[in-house]
Design a protein around this motif. Structure first.
Motif, PDB file in Angstrom:
ATOM      1  N   ALA A 147       0.831  -1.210   0.000  1.00  0.00           N
ATOM      2  CA  ALA A 147       0.000   0.000   0.000  1.00  0.00           C
ATOM      3  C   ALA A 147       0.864   1.257   0.000  1.00  0.00           C
ATOM      4  O   ALA A 147       0.548   2.240  -0.681  1.00  0.00           O
ATOM      5  CB  ALA A 147      -0.940  -0.006   1.204  1.00  0.00           C
ATOM      6  N   LEU A 148       1.969   1.218   0.737  1.00  0.00           N
ATOM      7  CA  LEU A 148       2.830   2.397   0.791  1.00  0.00           C
ATOM      8  C   LEU A 148       3.578   2.604  -0.523  1.00  0.00           C
ATOM      9  O   LEU A 148       3.770   3.754  -0.952  1.00  0.00           O
ATOM     10  CB  LEU A 148       3.808   2.285   1.962  1.00  0.00           C
ATOM     11  CG  LEU A 148       4.168   3.615   2.603  1.00  0.00           C
ATOM     12  CD1 LEU A 148       2.923   4.343   3.101  1.00  0.00           C
ATOM     13  CD2 LEU A 148       5.128   3.407   3.744  1.00  0.00           C
ATOM     14  N   PHE A 187       4.882   6.250   6.577  1.00  0.00           N
ATOM     15  CA  PHE A 187       3.595   6.803   6.139  1.00  0.00           C
ATOM     16  C   PHE A 187       3.656   8.328   6.110  1.00  0.00           C
ATOM     17  O   PHE A 187       3.223   8.957   5.143  1.00  0.00           O
ATOM     18  CB  PHE A 187       2.463   6.329   7.056  1.00  0.00           C
ATOM     19  CG  PHE A 187       1.129   6.887   6.667  1.00  0.00           C
ATOM     20  CD1 PHE A 187       0.377   6.285   5.670  1.00  0.00           C
ATOM     21  CD2 PHE A 187       0.629   8.026   7.276  1.00  0.00           C
ATOM     22  CE1 PHE A 187      -0.852   6.807   5.290  1.00  0.00           C
ATOM     23  CE2 PHE A 187      -0.590   8.562   6.908  1.00  0.00           C
ATOM     24  CZ  PHE A 187      -1.336   7.948   5.913  1.00  0.00           C
ATOM     25  N   ASP A 188       4.191   8.933   7.163  1.00  0.00           N
ATOM     26  CA  ASP A 188       4.249  10.403   7.246  1.00  0.00           C
ATOM     27  C   ASP A 188       5.095  11.012   6.126  1.00  0.00           C
ATOM     28  O   ASP A 188       4.711  12.013   5.527  1.00  0.00           O
ATOM     29  CB  ASP A 188       4.782  10.842   8.606  1.00  0.00           C
ATOM     30  CG  ASP A 188       3.793  10.568   9.733  1.00  0.00           C
ATOM     31  OD1 ASP A 188       2.590  10.379   9.452  1.00  0.00           O
ATOM     32  OD2 ASP A 188       4.238  10.532  10.898  1.00  0.00           O
ATOM     33  N   GLN A 204      13.506   9.286   0.368  1.00  0.00           N
ATOM     34  CA  GLN A 204      13.408   9.168   1.824  1.00  0.00           C
ATOM     35  C   GLN A 204      12.250   8.232   2.205  1.00  0.00           C
ATOM     36  O   GLN A 204      12.384   7.423   3.128  1.00  0.00           O
ATOM     37  CB  GLN A 204      13.203  10.554   2.435  1.00  0.00           C
ATOM     38  CG  GLN A 204      13.236  10.583   3.943  1.00  0.00           C
ATOM     39  CD  GLN A 204      13.026  11.986   4.491  1.00  0.00           C
ATOM     40  OE1 GLN A 204      12.535  12.886   3.802  1.00  0.00           O
ATOM     41  NE2 GLN A 204      13.391  12.177   5.743  1.00  0.00           N
ATOM     42  N   ALA A 205      11.145   8.325   1.506  1.00  0.00           N
ATOM     43  CA  ALA A 205      10.004   7.443   1.763  1.00  0.00           C
ATOM     44  C   ALA A 205      10.380   5.990   1.463  1.00  0.00           C
ATOM     45  O   ALA A 205      10.041   5.083   2.234  1.00  0.00           O
ATOM     46  CB  ALA A 205       8.805   7.870   0.915  1.00  0.00           C
ATOM     47  N   ARG A 206      11.077   5.768   0.360  1.00  0.00           N
ATOM     48  CA  ARG A 206      11.518   4.411   0.008  1.00  0.00           C
ATOM     49  C   ARG A 206      12.465   3.865   1.060  1.00  0.00           C
ATOM     50  O   ARG A 206      12.340   2.719   1.492  1.00  0.00           O
ATOM     51  CB  ARG A 206      12.189   4.416  -1.368  1.00  0.00           C
ATOM     52  CG  ARG A 206      12.473   3.008  -1.911  1.00  0.00           C
ATOM     53  CD  ARG A 206      13.404   3.040  -3.098  1.00  0.00           C
ATOM     54  NE  ARG A 206      14.715   3.573  -2.779  1.00  0.00           N
ATOM     55  CZ  ARG A 206      15.659   2.936  -2.068  1.00  0.00           C
ATOM     56  NH1 ARG A 206      15.423   1.755  -1.578  1.00  0.00           N
ATOM     57  NH2 ARG A 206      16.826   3.496  -1.844  1.00  0.00           N
ATOM     58  N   GLU A 207      13.415   4.681   1.502  1.00  0.00           N
ATOM     59  CA  GLU A 207      14.390   4.234   2.503  1.00  0.00           C
ATOM     60  C   GLU A 207      13.734   3.948   3.852  1.00  0.00           C
ATOM     61  O   GLU A 207      14.076   2.965   4.515  1.00  0.00           O
ATOM     62  CB  GLU A 207      15.485   5.290   2.671  1.00  0.00           C
ATOM     63  CG  GLU A 207      16.443   5.373   1.509  1.00  0.00           C
ATOM     64  CD  GLU A 207      17.433   6.538   1.630  1.00  0.00           C
ATOM     65  OE1 GLU A 207      17.398   7.263   2.658  1.00  0.00           O
ATOM     66  OE2 GLU A 207      18.221   6.720   0.698  1.00  0.00           O
ATOM     67  N   THR A 208      12.799   4.784   4.252  1.00  0.00           N
ATOM     68  CA  THR A 208      12.122   4.571   5.530  1.00  0.00           C
ATOM     69  C   THR A 208      11.288   3.296   5.497  1.00  0.00           C
ATOM     70  O   THR A 208      11.242   2.549   6.472  1.00  0.00           O
ATOM     71  CB  THR A 208      11.243   5.785   5.896  1.00  0.00           C
ATOM     72  OG1 THR A 208      12.018   6.971   5.792  1.00  0.00           O
ATOM     73  CG2 THR A 208      10.709   5.676   7.309  1.00  0.00           C
ATOM     74  N   LEU A 209      10.651   3.021   4.367  1.00  0.00           N
ATOM     75  CA  LEU A 209       9.909   1.766   4.225  1.00  0.00           C
ATOM     76  C   LEU A 209      10.868   0.583   4.303  1.00  0.00           C
ATOM     77  O   LEU A 209      10.570  -0.416   4.969  1.00  0.00           O
ATOM     78  CB  LEU A 209       9.119   1.740   2.916  1.00  0.00           C
ATOM     79  CG  LEU A 209       8.345   0.444   2.635  1.00  0.00           C
ATOM     80  CD1 LEU A 209       7.342   0.160   3.744  1.00  0.00           C
ATOM     81  CD2 LEU A 209       7.662   0.525   1.281  1.00  0.00           C
ATOM     82  N   ILE A 264      10.842  -2.534   6.989  1.00  0.00           N
ATOM     83  CA  ILE A 264      10.888  -3.949   6.618  1.00  0.00           C
ATOM     84  C   ILE A 264      12.049  -4.643   7.332  1.00  0.00           C
ATOM     85  O   ILE A 264      11.887  -5.751   7.852  1.00  0.00           O
ATOM     86  CB  ILE A 264      10.985  -4.111   5.085  1.00  0.00           C
ATOM     87  CG1 ILE A 264       9.687  -3.641   4.440  1.00  0.00           C
ATOM     88  CG2 ILE A 264      11.301  -5.543   4.695  1.00  0.00           C
ATOM     89  CD1 ILE A 264       9.758  -3.459   2.939  1.00  0.00           C
ATOM     90  N   GLY A 265      13.190  -3.985   7.381  1.00  0.00           N
ATOM     91  CA  GLY A 265      14.342  -4.552   8.082  1.00  0.00           C
ATOM     92  C   GLY A 265      14.096  -4.744   9.568  1.00  0.00           C
ATOM     93  O   GLY A 265      14.527  -5.731  10.162  1.00  0.00           O
ATOM     94  N   ALA A 266      13.391  -3.802  10.192  1.00  0.00           N
ATOM     95  CA  ALA A 266      13.096  -3.908  11.626  1.00  0.00           C
ATOM     96  C   ALA A 266      12.005  -4.942  11.910  1.00  0.00           C
ATOM     97  O   ALA A 266      12.034  -5.606  12.942  1.00  0.00           O
ATOM     98  CB  ALA A 266      12.681  -2.539  12.175  1.00  0.00           C
ATOM     99  N   ALA A 267      11.046  -5.082  10.994  1.00  0.00           N
ATOM    100  CA  ALA A 267       9.930  -5.986  11.217  1.00  0.00           C
ATOM    101  C   ALA A 267      10.236  -7.435  10.845  1.00  0.00           C
ATOM    102  O   ALA A 267       9.660  -8.361  11.426  1.00  0.00           O
ATOM    103  CB  ALA A 267       8.701  -5.514  10.415  1.00  0.00           C
TER     104      ALA A 267
END
Length: 152
Positions: A52-53, A114-115, A135-140, A144-147
């Motif tokens: 979705a993101l 999301f923000d 920045q949005a791609r990197e934060t996503l 994913i890496g943390a989850a």
């Protein structure tokens, strides 16, 4: 007589021990089933959020380009309205992540992703839009890496 008493006591002890071990096995099996169900739910929620993101990021990029190339046009308005639908879908997926995730770092990264994506269309120029998109791609990716360890 003592033989019969010993036999009855042995039978009762055997029944109690069997019941105890079966209950432990049943509880362990139920706990494993719950853990696997939660794991599967997390995989589904995290995947849906990421998808979705990604769609929302694409929609925000498209919204910015249409507003920049032809402000006020019907196409720009259509893309703007579509971005609202994509935002709603991404927000629903974020809520689902918040319901199943117990890692504070992953939750913070999901909200940040999301923000950042949500603010992409506010970029004043192409360079800033590209920066926000990256920045949005990197934060996503960080989310994913943390989850990921929680579903392995």
């Amino acid at each position: 007589m003592w033989t019969a008493v010993i036999a009855v006591v042995g039978t009762l002890l055997g029944s109690v021990a069997t019941h105890f071990f079966q209950r432990q096995t049943s509880e362990r099996t139920a706990a494993l089933a719950r853990a696997e169900q939660l794991r599967q739910e997390r995989i589904s929620a995290y995947s849906a959020f990421a998808g979705a993101l990604v769609d929302y990021r694409r929609g925000q990029n498209d919204r910015w380009h249409r507003a920049y190339d032809s402000p006020g046009s019907a196409v720009a308005e259509e893309v703007r309205i579509d971005s609202y639908r994509l935002r709603s879908t991404a927000h629903q997926a974020l809520i689902r992540v918040q319901l199943v995730c117990d890692d504070p770092q992953a939750l913070a990264l999901a909200a940040a992703a999301f923000d950042v994506t949500n603010c992409m269309h506010e970029a004043p120029d192409e360079a800033d839009r590209a920066h926000r998109s990256e920045q949005a791609r990197e934060t996503l990716s960080e989310f994913i890496g943390a989850a990921a360890p929680g579903v392995r």
